[in-house]
Design a protein around this motif. Structure first.
Motif, PDB file in Angstrom:
ATOM      1  N   VAL A  98      -6.918  -8.375 -14.795  1.00 24.47           N
ATOM      2  CA  VAL A  98      -6.556  -7.027 -14.616  1.00 24.47           C
ATOM      3  C   VAL A  98      -4.989  -6.841 -14.234  1.00 24.47           C
ATOM      4  CG1 VAL A  98      -6.907  -4.859 -13.083  1.00 24.47           C
ATOM      5  CG2 VAL A  98      -8.715  -6.520 -13.291  1.00 24.47           C
ATOM      6  N   MET A  99      -4.431  -5.899 -15.155  1.00 26.56           N
ATOM      7  CA  MET A  99      -3.162  -5.790 -14.747  1.00 26.56           C
ATOM      8  C   MET A  99      -2.884  -4.178 -14.317  1.00 26.56           C
ATOM      9  SD  MET A  99      -1.502  -7.266 -18.327  1.00 26.56           S
ATOM     10  CE  MET A  99      -2.736  -6.802 -19.366  1.00 26.56           C
ATOM     11  N   TRP A 100      -2.814  -4.256 -13.219  1.00 27.02           N
ATOM     12  CA  TRP A 100      -3.027  -3.069 -12.337  1.00 27.02           C
ATOM     13  C   TRP A 100      -1.745  -2.386 -11.889  1.00 27.02           C
ATOM     14  CZ3 TRP A 100      -7.528  -0.739 -10.875  1.00 27.02           C
ATOM     15  CH2 TRP A 100      -7.611   0.440  -9.945  1.00 27.02           C
ATOM     16  N   ARG A 101      -1.260  -1.229 -12.560  1.00 28.72           N
ATOM     17  CA  ARG A 101      -0.076  -0.746 -12.484  1.00 28.72           C
ATOM     18  C   ARG A 101       0.312  -0.252 -10.925  1.00 28.72           C
ATOM     19  NH1 ARG A 101       1.417   3.515 -15.962  1.00 28.72           N
ATOM     20  NH2 ARG A 101       3.357   2.508 -16.644  1.00 28.72           N
ATOM     21  N   ALA A 102       1.574  -0.422 -10.526  1.00 30.29           N
ATOM     22  CA  ALA A 102       1.846   0.311  -9.304  1.00 30.29           C
ATOM     23  C   ALA A 102       2.746   1.532  -9.618  1.00 30.29           C
ATOM     24  CB  ALA A 102       2.656  -0.671  -8.592  1.00 30.29           C
ATOM     25  N   PHE A 103       2.843   2.066 -10.724  1.00 31.91           N
ATOM     26  CA  PHE A 103       3.531   3.264 -10.861  1.00 31.91           C
ATOM     27  C   PHE A 103       2.828   4.479 -10.196  1.00 31.91           C
ATOM     28  CE2 PHE A 103       4.432   6.800 -13.709  1.00 31.91           C
ATOM     29  CZ  PHE A 103       5.824   7.048 -13.557  1.00 31.91           C
ATOM     30  N   VAL A 104       2.977   4.577  -8.957  1.00 27.09           N
ATOM     31  CA  VAL A 104       2.140   5.900  -8.223  1.00 27.09           C
ATOM     32  C   VAL A 104       2.845   6.462  -7.459  1.00 27.09           C
ATOM     33  CG1 VAL A 104      -0.111   4.401  -8.418  1.00 27.09           C
ATOM     34  CG2 VAL A 104       1.469   4.201  -6.319  1.00 27.09           C
ATOM     35  N   TYR A 105       2.771   7.807  -7.621  1.00 24.49           N
ATOM     36  CA  TYR A 105       3.456   8.624  -6.727  1.00 24.49           C
ATOM     37  C   TYR A 105       2.331   9.902  -6.634  1.00 24.49           C
ATOM     38  CZ  TYR A 105       5.344  11.163 -10.919  1.00 24.49           C
ATOM     39  OH  TYR A 105       5.273  11.500 -12.315  1.00 24.49           O
ATOM     40  N   ALA A 106       2.247  10.774  -5.510  1.00 23.76           N
ATOM     41  CA  ALA A 106       1.488  11.738  -5.490  1.00 23.76           C
ATOM     42  C   ALA A 106       2.233  13.146  -5.021  1.00 23.76           C
ATOM     43  CB  ALA A 106       0.375  11.354  -4.382  1.00 23.76           C
ATOM     44  N   ALA A 107       1.470  14.211  -5.665  1.00 24.23           N
ATOM     45  CA  ALA A 107       2.059  15.333  -5.649  1.00 24.23           C
ATOM     46  C   ALA A 107       2.050  15.846  -4.109  1.00 24.23           C
ATOM     47  CB  ALA A 107       1.334  16.415  -6.317  1.00 24.23           C
ATOM     48  N   GLU A 108       0.902  15.430  -3.592  1.00 31.94           N
ATOM     49  CA  GLU A 108       0.682  16.118  -2.109  1.00 31.94           C
ATOM     50  C   GLU A 108       1.591  15.328  -0.991  1.00 31.94           C
ATOM     51  OE1 GLU A 108      -2.083  13.546  -3.577  1.00 31.94           O
ATOM     52  OE2 GLU A 108      -1.346  15.560  -4.258  1.00 31.94           O
ATOM     53  N   ASN A 109       2.381  14.091  -1.452  1.00 29.75           N
ATOM     54  CA  ASN A 109       3.040  13.306  -0.712  1.00 29.75           C
ATOM     55  C   ASN A 109       4.571  13.666  -0.818  1.00 29.75           C
ATOM     56  OD1 ASN A 109       4.326  11.364   0.628  1.00 29.75           O
ATOM     57  ND2 ASN A 109       3.364   9.692  -0.405  1.00 29.75           N
ATOM     58  N   PRO A 110       4.988  14.128   0.524  1.00 30.72           N
ATOM     59  CA  PRO A 110       6.453  14.673   0.488  1.00 30.72           C
ATOM     60  C   PRO A 110       7.653  13.605   0.751  1.00 30.72           C
ATOM     61  CG  PRO A 110       5.431  15.064   2.385  1.00 30.72           C
ATOM     62  CD  PRO A 110       4.341  14.470   1.655  1.00 30.72           C
TER      63      PRO A 110
END
Ligand code: GCW
Length: 718
Positions: free
Chosen positions: A337-349
């Motif tokens: 599995v290649m699991w991407r760490a490109f995460v960011y969330a709208a609700e996160n200030p």
């Protein structure tokens, strides 16, 4: 009379055909195999007369086919094929276990699974060249290397070469949709003609595989990470299998982007919760089905809980829960599995720069050992310049793989000449200081976290159905360079550029060397005219074509350029020091200390980490404002200099490719000027300072630039 006519006619035909054959269009990439002159032929001939094919395994056959293709093109004759008997001038392409190598003391123990050796040797009194690996694919890689020596005019009579890839998974990620639209693609439609697959296999698939194998790429993800689940249905898997059949002889595995919510969309389940037994069973059955159809399937690539994609967080589970569930299904088959760490969330200030680290770092050591966490080179998003991602070095118990973007979403699409080798070199040689000095990003991704941990590098492909594959001649260099850096992350960008320039343009140093110099300066030019001094993410909305530093109205704060540059009456830049977002604290203390201090932070990262007054005195002696303006101009001037250089090649480079580059440089110059003018017009409206002497005012006012709309720009993210 008719005889004479016929001669003239046939001469015309031959000439016509030959002429056409000479008209290069870029299709052949770096595998052009140009005819050698008679001196070169005479030089090489004694070493090359025939070869041995000990068996017809598909990969050895692919290697020897390539040899023949190259020889016919370069020498004008094919090699004579012998089954077992060797003669002077034999090229032996084989594997370590070949009886022909019996009794020879060759260093196979050092070659690993995919490495190769090329050795000039004497067998049974005959002078031969051995190209061999522990596996057939090693021999294939060695064959391409051997051909490169000839293509670039190197001696081949006393060879003793060993080369071993430093990373295991060297994979191209295509962001190709099933309808053939390529997200962030600037080279036409997707190469994959899904509608005609599986019955029709376009011969281009083979040429694509040859090109990849020639630079050591051993994996392909054909579908977009923002993907549809349909690719996992039996009907589509048959199409994928057809591609896999073409790629297999070239040592290339197929992986698939898997949509996390597939159990709902395809399986009719109510949930995709990774801890739900029905979900676990669904994926296990799906994976078993995939392996029945594609026995050498590589595994999954996943974008989860990022930019609207489904993922384990939808069920309050962690990324590790999600990745491990898939990893458990794949493990019995040897998949990963290649699991991407490109995460960011709208609700996160929280500063977007910090979010991936915040979410992933605490999961260190929690992933199964067939999971690779795939981390972009920088924490925001493939900008022309970013500091290295703080996750590198910060997860010592988790295999991290590098993700580079080959397609130039943020560096001028297909037309701008921007060699990315220098950018990747900069990222890879950055010192993470983890655990201590001298632990570069390259070291982090190269050194397995334990004895049998996986290593890898992914590149977001820039390939499409354009005749030249990449949308431009020079973008081929980025595909080429990606392969070379994935093989060896310690590669030098300049060496790679030189190899590519020789293979692609000319062995004449009077042409190749100026091209190398253009390439080496090209990315810095883009940084200067788009995002100088550590700025980033200033592009227009949606398609990302052209400047948009004024944009402030998007739904999410961290989609707006104003979020990133924070220009105001006092100054410009994102304060990421302790007084600001404190993103610097995610780096090792030594890195944070260097970059957090105005005295030691390099100019190139200044505004990435600091909010600096417009009148701040730079190392150059200029004020920040004056420096900023002069950087914009420097970038545009550099493009003008490339145009002058290219014009000097007129008549010395084949016409069609020369003209294309000339015209693309003209586009680049126009767009660089657009970036410069629009950015200066905008920042001046904030800084309220005069332009320094010798720097021209933008020809239009700010509103004029703001009004520019390009709704049909290519590569949209949908
Ligand atoms: O760079 C951004 C792109 C998106 C892309 C995303 C990602 C595939 O603008 O188009 O989506 O990154 O890397 O997931």
């Amino acid at each position: 009379m008719w005889r004479k006519l016929l001669t003239i006619l046939s001469a015309f035909l031959v000439f016509g055909v030959a002429n056409q054959a000479c008209a290069e269009d870029g299709y052949d990439l770096w595998l052009r195999y140009q005819p050698l002159d008679s001196a070169a032929k005479a030089h090489y001939r004694p070493v090359l007369t025939n070869f041995v094919v000990p068996n017809a395994r598909p990969t050895i056959r692919a290697a020897t086919d390539e040899l023949q293709r190259a020889f016919k093109a370069m020498f004008g004759y094919a090699l004579v094929q012998r089954e077992t008997v060797m003669h002077d001038g034999t090229v032996l392409v084989t594997r370590a276990d070949s009886p022909l190598l019996k009794g020879m003391d060759l260093p196979f123990a050092r070659l690993g699974k995919e490495g190769y050796l090329i050795r000039s040797a004497t067998i049974g009194g005959n002078h031969v060249t051995i190209i061999a690996g522990n596996s057939d694919v090693g021999a294939l890689y060695g064959t391409f290397r051997f051909l490169k020596l000839i293509q670039t005019g190197q001696p081949i009579d006393k060879l003793d070469i060993i080369d071993v890839p430093k990373l295991q998974v060297r994979v191209l990620d295509h962001w190709d949709n099933l309808d053939r639209h390529v997200e962030r693609g600037y080279a036409g439609q997707s190469l994959w003609d899904w509608q005609k697959l599986p019955l029709y296999k376009d011969p281009r698939y083979t040429d694509y595989a040859r090109a990849n194998a020639s630079i050591g790429i051993n994996g392909v993800v054909p579908n977009n990470v923002n993907g549809k689940a349909e690719i996992l249905t039996a009907e589509w898997l048959e199409k994928v299998k057809a591609l896999d059949d073409v790629f297999r002889p070239y040592g290339i595995k197929v992986y698939l982007s898997a949509r996390f919510s597939a159990p709902i969309e395809l399986g009719g389940l109510k949930t995709a919760d990774p801890l739900d037994p029905a979900v676990i069973a669904w994926w296990k059955a799906k994976v078993d089905e995939i392996y029945r159809i594609i026995p050498d399937f590589g595994g999954f690539l996943v974008k989860a809980n990022s930019e609207g994609q489904p993922g384990p967080a939808d069920y309050k589970r962690t990324h590790a829960d999600g990745a491990n569930m898939l990893a458990d299904a794949l493990r019995p088959h040897g998949g990963i599995v290649m699991w991407r760490a490109f995460v960011y969330a709208a609700e996160n200030p929280e500063d977007r720069h910090k979010q991936a680290y915040t979410e992933f770092q605490p999961l260190d050591g929690k992933f199964r050992d067939n999971v690779l966490v795939q981390v972009k080179n920088g924490a925001i998003d493939f900008q022309p310049r970013e500091p290295f991602h703080p996750l590198f070095g910060a997860m010592p118990k988790t295999p991290l793989m590098m993700e580079f973007q080959i397609t130039k979403e943020y560096l001028g699409f297909a037309t701008h000449l921007a060699y990315l080798g220098t950018m990747w070199e900069e990222a890879l040689e950055a010192d993470t200081w983890r655990p201590g000095k001298g632990s570069t990003v390259a070291d982090v991704i190269e050194k397995p976290v334990d004895a049998d941990a996986i290593t890898g590098m992914a590149g977001v492909a820039n390939i499409g159905s354009d005749f030249n594959w990449s949308g431009s001649q020079f973008d081929q260099a980025n595909w080429y360079a990606f392969g070379r850096f994935a093989w060896d992350p310690q590669s030098r960008a300049e060496d790679v550029a030189r190899d590519w320039a020789h293979l692609t343009w000319s062995n004449d140093p009077a042409i190749a060397e100026p091209i190398v110099r253009m390439m080496m300066r090209s990315r810095e030019a883009v940084v200067d005219y788009m995002t100088p001094l550590g700025l980033g993410h200033l592009m227009a909305t949606g398609h990302h074509y052209g400047p948009g530093p004024w944009v402030a109205d998007l739904a999410r704060p961290d989609w707006n350029p104003v979020y990133y540059h924070k220009a105001d009456a006092n100054g410009i830049g994102f304060d990421r020091t302790r007084a600001g977002s404190d993103a610097l604290s995610q780096y090792a203390p030594q890195v944070a200390a260097e970059w957090g201090n105005l005295k030691t932070v390099p100019d190139r990262l200044l505004l990435w980490f600091h909010h600096v007054p417009w009148d701040y005195r730079m190392r150059s002696g200029r004020t920040l404002w004056d420096e900023l303006v002069s950087r914009y101009d420097r970038g545009v001037d550099e493009v003008a200099a490339m145009q002058v250089q290219w014009d000097a090649f007129k008549g010395r480079i084949d016409q069609r490719r020369w003209e294309e580059v000339r015209d693309f440089l003209a586009i680049q110059h126009r767009e660089a000027t657009w970036w410069r003018d629009a950015s200066i017009a905008y920042f001046q409206s904030v800084s309220k300072r005069p332009l320094p002497a010798g720097h021209a005012a933008p020809p239009h006012d700010l509103d004029w630039y703001k009004a520019i709309r390009t709704p049909y720009a290519p590569g949209r993210g949908e």
